[in-house]
Every structure is written in C-alpha cells, then in structure tokens.
Design an enzyme around this catalytic site. Structure first.
Site, PDB file in Angstrom:
ATOM      1  N   GLY A   1      99.747  14.434  70.936  1.00  0.00           N
ATOM      2  CA  GLY A   1      98.876  15.093  69.966  1.00  0.00           C
ATOM      3  C   GLY A   1      99.450  15.275  68.573  1.00  0.00           C
ATOM      4  O   GLY A   1      98.724  15.293  67.589  1.00  0.00           O
TER       5      GLY A   1
ATOM      6  N   GLU B   1     104.187  20.592  66.726  1.00  0.00           N
ATOM      7  CA  GLU B   1     103.130  20.616  67.741  1.00  0.00           C
ATOM      8  C   GLU B   1     101.770  20.478  67.063  1.00  0.00           C
ATOM      9  O   GLU B   1     101.609  20.803  65.875  1.00  0.00           O
ATOM     10  CB  GLU B   1     103.266  21.937  68.528  1.00  0.00           C
ATOM     11  CG  GLU B   1     102.259  22.202  69.614  1.00  0.00           C
ATOM     12  CD  GLU B   1     102.196  21.187  70.736  1.00  0.00           C
ATOM     13  OE1 GLU B   1     101.971  19.995  70.434  1.00  0.00           O
ATOM     14  OE2 GLU B   1     102.321  21.577  71.907  1.00  0.00           O
ATOM     15  N   ASP B   2     100.789  19.985  67.828  1.00  0.00           N
ATOM     16  CA  ASP B   2      99.450  19.837  67.245  1.00  0.00           C
ATOM     17  C   ASP B   2      98.700  21.162  67.201  1.00  0.00           C
ATOM     18  O   ASP B   2      98.085  21.514  66.203  1.00  0.00           O
ATOM     19  CB  ASP B   2      98.620  18.768  67.994  1.00  0.00           C
ATOM     20  CG  ASP B   2      98.540  19.000  69.503  1.00  0.00           C
ATOM     21  OD1 ASP B   2      99.193  19.936  70.012  1.00  0.00           O
ATOM     22  OD2 ASP B   2      97.835  18.231  70.182  1.00  0.00           O
TER      23      ASP B   2
ATOM     24  N   ASP C   1      97.446  26.769  71.820  1.00  0.00           N
ATOM     25  CA  ASP C   1      96.274  27.321  72.499  1.00  0.00           C
ATOM     26  C   ASP C   1      96.752  28.518  73.314  1.00  0.00           C
ATOM     27  O   ASP C   1      96.843  29.625  72.797  1.00  0.00           O
ATOM     28  CB  ASP C   1      95.627  26.225  73.355  1.00  0.00           C
ATOM     29  CG  ASP C   1      94.318  26.679  73.993  1.00  0.00           C
ATOM     30  OD1 ASP C   1      93.861  27.778  73.676  1.00  0.00           O
ATOM     31  OD2 ASP C   1      93.761  25.934  74.813  1.00  0.00           O
TER      32      ASP C   1
ATOM     33  N   LYS D   1      95.201  28.541  67.448  1.00  0.00           N
ATOM     34  CA  LYS D   1      93.901  29.053  67.880  1.00  0.00           C
ATOM     35  C   LYS D   1      93.920  30.565  67.967  1.00  0.00           C
ATOM     36  O   LYS D   1      94.772  31.137  68.650  1.00  0.00           O
ATOM     37  CB  LYS D   1      93.554  28.487  69.263  1.00  0.00           C
ATOM     38  CG  LYS D   1      92.406  27.513  69.224  1.00  0.00           C
ATOM     39  CD  LYS D   1      91.954  27.102  70.606  1.00  0.00           C
ATOM     40  CE  LYS D   1      91.534  25.640  70.569  1.00  0.00           C
ATOM     41  NZ  LYS D   1      90.936  25.195  71.836  1.00  0.00           N
TER      42      LYS D   1
ATOM     43  N   PHE E   1      86.850  23.977  70.882  1.00  0.00           N
ATOM     44  CA  PHE E   1      87.551  22.739  71.208  1.00  0.00           C
ATOM     45  C   PHE E   1      87.452  21.769  70.037  1.00  0.00           C
ATOM     46  O   PHE E   1      86.364  21.383  69.630  1.00  0.00           O
ATOM     47  CB  PHE E   1      87.012  22.101  72.483  1.00  0.00           C
ATOM     48  CG  PHE E   1      87.961  21.084  73.034  1.00  0.00           C
ATOM     49  CD1 PHE E   1      89.040  21.480  73.813  1.00  0.00           C
ATOM     50  CD2 PHE E   1      87.819  19.741  72.720  1.00  0.00           C
ATOM     51  CE1 PHE E   1      89.956  20.546  74.295  1.00  0.00           C
ATOM     52  CE2 PHE E   1      88.730  18.802  73.191  1.00  0.00           C
ATOM     53  CZ  PHE E   1      89.792  19.212  73.985  1.00  0.00           C
TER      54      PHE E   1
ATOM     55  N   ASP F   1      92.851  15.117  70.875  1.00  0.00           N
ATOM     56  CA  ASP F   1      91.957  14.248  71.641  1.00  0.00           C
ATOM     57  C   ASP F   1      91.017  15.009  72.552  1.00  0.00           C
ATOM     58  O   ASP F   1      91.222  16.178  72.875  1.00  0.00           O
ATOM     59  CB  ASP F   1      92.789  13.325  72.533  1.00  0.00           C
ATOM     60  CG  ASP F   1      93.389  14.072  73.726  1.00  0.00           C
ATOM     61  OD1 ASP F   1      94.136  15.035  73.493  1.00  0.00           O
ATOM     62  OD2 ASP F   1      93.085  13.707  74.882  1.00  0.00           O
TER      63      ASP F   1
ATOM     64  N   ARG G   1      91.496  10.780  68.505  1.00  0.00           N
ATOM     65  CA  ARG G   1      92.749  11.102  67.805  1.00  0.00           C
ATOM     66  C   ARG G   1      92.775  10.492  66.414  1.00  0.00           C
ATOM     67  O   ARG G   1      93.450  10.971  65.518  1.00  0.00           O
ATOM     68  CB  ARG G   1      93.953  10.557  68.582  1.00  0.00           C
ATOM     69  CG  ARG G   1      94.190  11.202  69.932  1.00  0.00           C
ATOM     70  CD  ARG G   1      95.563  10.781  70.459  1.00  0.00           C
ATOM     71  NE  ARG G   1      95.725  11.014  71.882  1.00  0.00           N
ATOM     72  CZ  ARG G   1      96.097  12.169  72.425  1.00  0.00           C
ATOM     73  NH1 ARG G   1      96.360  13.196  71.660  1.00  0.00           N
ATOM     74  NH2 ARG G   1      96.229  12.296  73.727  1.00  0.00           N
TER      75      ARG G   1
END
Ligand code: IMP
Ligand code: MG
Length: 184
Positions: A46, A101-102, A105, A133, A155, A162, A168
């Site tokens: 990610g 990191e992407d 969560d 988030k 989401f 993705d 992506r």
C-alpha cells in the site's frame, strides 16, 4: 477506470502533491545534523506510491528498504497477528528509521512492526503515514510522527490503497461506492 465504483474524490492529486512536499521537507529538517544514516522503510504494498513520491521530497541522503506484511483478515485483526512475507534486506542497527505506511486504521499492523523493528536497535524509529483514519480504537496507538491527512472512517482507494488489489493506480484518493464489485 472509475466506472461508478468511486463515490467521490476525497483528496485531489494536487493537494496530495503539496502535502507530500511538506512532509518531505519536515523529515529533512528533523534529520538535519544527525549522524545516523536515514532509512525509509516502506510497507508493501500500500505504501509504494506514497513512498515513491515522499523520498523525492526529502532533500537529505537516505536509503530505502521494504517489508511486506499481511494481517490475517479483518476478523482476526484484533489479535494483532501479522505475517511477514518479506523482511528488510538490510540491517537497521544504529540508523534513523522512518516506517512509511499508507494508512493507520486499527493501528495493529503498525504496533506489531514498531515492536519488531525496535528490537533491531535503530538509533531512532519514527512513523510516517499518508493517512490516519479518525475512528474509535479500543487500544493505545503507537505515536505517529508524521501524518499526511486525517480522514473520516470510510473505505478509501487510490494513491496506493487498494480494494481487492485494484485501484492502487488512481492518482487521487477516492471513497469507494458501497457495494461496488472489484473490477476485472
Ligand atoms: P490496521 O492494522 O487496521 O491499521 O490496518 C492497516 C492496513 O489495512 C493498511 O495498511 C491498509 O492496507 C488496510 N486498510 C485499512 N483501511 C483501508 C482503507 O480504507 N482502504 C484500503 N486499505 C485499508
Ligand atoms: Mg498496508
């Protein structure tokens, strides 16, 4: 490519570009005067798009490495069990390490990685996440040193993130329409 699966654009390409530049400048400033080598560790897959842009925004000598991990699916995430598919290629001992990191969560993937990498004795260990988030968490989060954008609990896909492996390559961040089937 969008074919109705993207409900709306959350963050446009230009805003992402601007923010990544700021993060890169901040990382370079924070590292100025440090003797330890700077290593950015991208979390596959990610973080690949963010990582590629971020490293070009850091005006300081650095090297990169990657680690590939996977949580055991949503239902077991609370266990914090993470599987390593590909470990780092190089030692991080004595280095200033930034985990890239992407998205944060639950934050469990990251907690696990921070524990793992800390045991390898880096000089410092920080975290840079493209997204954070805003949601309730029933556990403590590790400190996130750099955050690109705080987003609502929806989401999202694009810019590396993705849905079932797709989307992506969208240059912006979008909210996936509820019930959208994966393409292909
Ligand atoms: P965590 O352990 O719950 O923080 O899991 C984080 C990982 O879940 C991220 O690295 C993403 O791969 C994935 N993820 C969480 N939220 C999203 C989302 O909104 N879109 C796409 N992937 C997500
Ligand atoms: Mg991920």
């Amino acid at each position: 490519m969008e074919d109705g699966a993207i409900e709306r654009v959350l963050i446009e390409e230009g805003r992402i570009r601007e923010r990544v530049r700021e993060l890169g400048a901040q990382i370079a400033r924070d590292h100025a005067g440090r003797d330890a080598p700077l290593i950015l560790v991208g979390i596959l897959r990610g973080a690949v798009v963010f990582m590629a842009d971020l490293i070009r925004a850091v005006e300081a000598p650095l090297t990169i490495d990657f680690i590939a991990v996977s949580s055991y699916g949503r239902s077991t995430k609370s266990s914090g069990v993470v599987r390593i598919f590909k470990d780092l290629n190089e030692s991080i001992e004595g280095a200033d390490v930034i985990i890239v990191e992407d998205i944060i969560d639950s934050g469990l993937t990251l907690s696990y990685l921070v524990d793992l990498l800390r045991r390898r004795n880096p000089a410092s260990l920080r975290v840079c996440s493209f997204l954070f988030k805003e949601r309730e968490r029933d556990h403590d989060l590790v400190p996130i040193d750099y955050i690109g954008f705080r987003i609502p609990d929806e989401f999202v896909v694009g810019y590396g993130l993705d849905y079932a492996g797709f989307y992506r390559n969208l240059p912006y961040l979008g909210v996936l329409a509820p019930g959208a089937p994966p393409p292909g």
